[in-house]
Design a protein around this motif. Sequence first.
Motif, short mmCIF file in Angstrom:
data_model
loop_
_atom_site.label_atom_id
_atom_site.label_comp_id
_atom_site.label_asym_id
_atom_site.label_seq_id
_atom_site.Cartn_x
_atom_site.Cartn_y
_atom_site.Cartn_z
N GLU A 83 0.81 -0.78 0.14
CA GLU A 83 -0.28 0.07 -0.03
C GLU A 83 0.54 1.29 -0.34
OE1 GLU A 83 -3.44 -0.02 2.54
OE2 GLU A 83 -4.04 1.28 1.10
N ALA A 84 2.05 1.18 0.88
CA ALA A 84 2.68 2.49 0.67
C ALA A 84 3.10 2.97 -0.13
CB ALA A 84 3.39 2.10 1.87
N ALA A 85 4.01 1.21 -0.80
CA ALA A 85 4.71 1.37 -2.31
C ALA A 85 3.56 1.97 -3.40
CB ALA A 85 5.36 0.36 -2.57
N GLY A 86 2.60 2.09 -2.88
CA GLY A 86 1.69 2.87 -4.51
C GLY A 86 0.92 1.74 -5.16
N ALA A 87 0.75 0.06 -4.16
CA ALA A 87 0.29 -0.73 -5.49
C ALA A 87 -1.58 -1.16 -5.61
CB ALA A 87 0.49 -1.95 -4.66
N SER A 88 -2.01 -1.01 -5.96
CA SER A 88 -3.80 -0.89 -6.59
C SER A 88 -4.48 -2.42 -6.02
CB SER A 88 -3.96 -0.54 -7.64
OG SER A 88 -3.19 0.35 -8.51
N LEU A 89 -3.55 -3.12 -5.58
CA LEU A 89 -4.23 -4.34 -5.55
C LEU A 89 -2.94 -5.15 -5.54
CD1 LEU A 89 -7.54 -5.64 -7.82
CD2 LEU A 89 -4.96 -6.85 -7.15
N ILE A 90 -4.01 -6.36 -4.12
CA ILE A 90 -2.76 -7.79 -4.19
C ILE A 90 -3.44 -9.28 -4.30
CG2 ILE A 90 -1.77 -8.33 -2.21
CD1 ILE A 90 -1.50 -6.52 -1.27
N PHE A 91 -3.02 -9.65 -5.73
CA PHE A 91 -2.92 -10.52 -5.47
C PHE A 91 -2.52 -12.12 -4.90
CE2 PHE A 91 -3.82 -14.66 -8.68
CZ PHE A 91 -4.60 -15.07 -8.68
N ALA A 92 -3.40 -12.54 -4.06
CA ALA A 92 -2.97 -13.59 -3.21
C ALA A 92 -4.22 -15.24 -3.41
CB ALA A 92 -2.33 -13.22 -1.46
N PRO A 93 -3.66 -15.85 -4.45
CA PRO A 93 -4.43 -17.12 -4.56
C PRO A 93 -3.82 -17.55 -3.24
CG PRO A 93 -2.58 -17.15 -6.46
CD PRO A 93 -2.45 -15.55 -5.33
N ALA A 94 -4.84 -19.15 -2.69
CA ALA A 94 -4.05 -19.83 -2.38
C ALA A 94 -3.80 -21.25 -3.53
CB ALA A 94 -5.64 -20.65 -1.86
N ALA A 95 -2.70 -21.89 -2.93
CA ALA A 95 -1.59 -22.70 -4.23
C ALA A 95 -3.59 -23.79 -4.15
CB ALA A 95 -1.10 -23.44 -3.38
N ALA A 96 -3.88 -24.34 -3.69
CA ALA A 96 -4.81 -25.02 -4.31
C ALA A 96 -5.96 -24.92 -4.54
CB ALA A 96 -5.71 -25.91 -2.51
N ASP A 97 -6.27 -23.54 -5.10
CA ASP A 97 -7.02 -22.82 -5.63
C ASP A 97 -6.72 -22.68 -7.18
OD1 ASP A 97 -9.44 -23.07 -4.01
OD2 ASP A 97 -8.88 -21.23 -3.74
N PHE A 98 -4.77 -22.01 -7.44
CA PHE A 98 -5.07 -21.62 -8.01
C PHE A 98 -4.32 -22.73 -9.01
CE2 PHE A 98 -1.06 -19.44 -10.35
CZ PHE A 98 -1.80 -17.78 -10.84
N TYR A 99 -3.84 -23.70 -8.78
CA TYR A 99 -3.56 -25.06 -9.84
C TYR A 99 -5.09 -25.57 -9.75
CZ TYR A 99 1.20 -23.90 -10.15
OH TYR A 99 2.99 -23.08 -10.32
N PRO A 100 -5.79 -25.69 -10.91
CA PRO A 100 -6.62 -26.72 -10.86
C PRO A 100 -6.13 -27.94 -11.00
CG PRO A 100 -6.07 -25.58 -13.45
CD PRO A 100 -4.98 -24.89 -12.33
N PRO A 101 -7.08 -28.89 -10.10
CA PRO A 101 -6.68 -29.99 -9.53
C PRO A 101 -6.23 -31.10 -10.55
CG PRO A 101 -9.78 -29.87 -8.75
CD PRO A 101 -8.48 -28.36 -10.04
N GLY A 102 -5.28 -31.96 -10.48
CA GLY A 102 -4.82 -33.04 -11.72
C GLY A 102 -4.10 -31.60 -12.90
N ALA A 103 -3.40 -30.75 -12.85
CA ALA A 103 -3.27 -29.69 -13.45
C ALA A 103 -2.05 -30.63 -13.92
CB ALA A 103 -2.48 -27.96 -12.87
#
Length: 280
Positions: A83-103
């Motif tokens: 926030e202090a550095a000027g970011a607009s958004l953080i994207f913080a996915p959970a590993a289990a969601d980000f890689y589809p099952p069986g990727a």
Amino acid sequence: MEVVHTIPDLRAAVARARQAGKAIGFVPTMGCLHEGHLSLIRRAKEEAAFVVVSIFVNPTQFGPNEDLSKYPRTFEDDRRGCEAAGASLIFAPAAADFYPPGASTWVDVEGVSAKLCGEFRPGHFRGVATVVAMLFNAAQADLAVFGRKDLQQLAVIRRMVRDLHIPVRIIAHETIREPNGVAMSSRNRYLSAEQMTQATAIPAAMTAAKALAQAGVTDAARLRDAAQAVLAAQPALKPQYCEIVDLETMAPVASTARVRCAIAIACHLGATRLIDNADL
Ligand code: AMP
């Protein structure tokens, strides 16, 4: 500053920013942010009005005996820093969601990822290239900022973007260092005060090679020997590699006369693995 955890939420936020006429900048990280990361975010903000920072400790780039489970996670501090550095958004996915099952799809950047860290961390760059390709698809940014600190990673990403025609501009940002010259790294927090001093042999070794190069030496073996002598004088450091490489291909060179080169070093210091590099 928003924090989102899913790709649909990320895409919706990016689409809104784009509709408002903003360029999208992207800074992928594994969190545990330090001044090096924050300078990438500030750089992205100079180039784009909407800056996405991803915080994701990517399991596929860690080897079985590496520090995935104990990799430092400091989300609240990271959020404040972004926030202090000027970011607009953080994207913080959970590993289990980000890689589809069986990727089962991998991006393998051959050649550039073969030597140096690729030799000592089998599968590392396959994990990096795959997750960065996934993140690029998720964020659909106009530009992405990477640190020169991870020189081979930068070369791998540049090659991937070129080969796969990914529409993102890659910006390389200088390495940010501690006052004693050691490159900042999330892993520096594993080092004791004594080890932090011992680690200064790494930038000192690079300086020795650079001084010779500036004096006109182009023989890579001589440049490497000068750096190795400095590393050897610090017995706590266990060098893994110390190479003079072509900046684009990451292949070791015999001479620096005709190509743009860097010295790249990896060392163990106790249980911690440190990497650094400098242009020659
Ligand atoms: P990491 O969180 O270690 O995966 O790094 C995320 C990004 O920050 C990568 O582009 C790194 O090259 C960059 N980075 C890490 N340390 C530094 C540093 N000391 N100076 C500049 N960039 C850095």
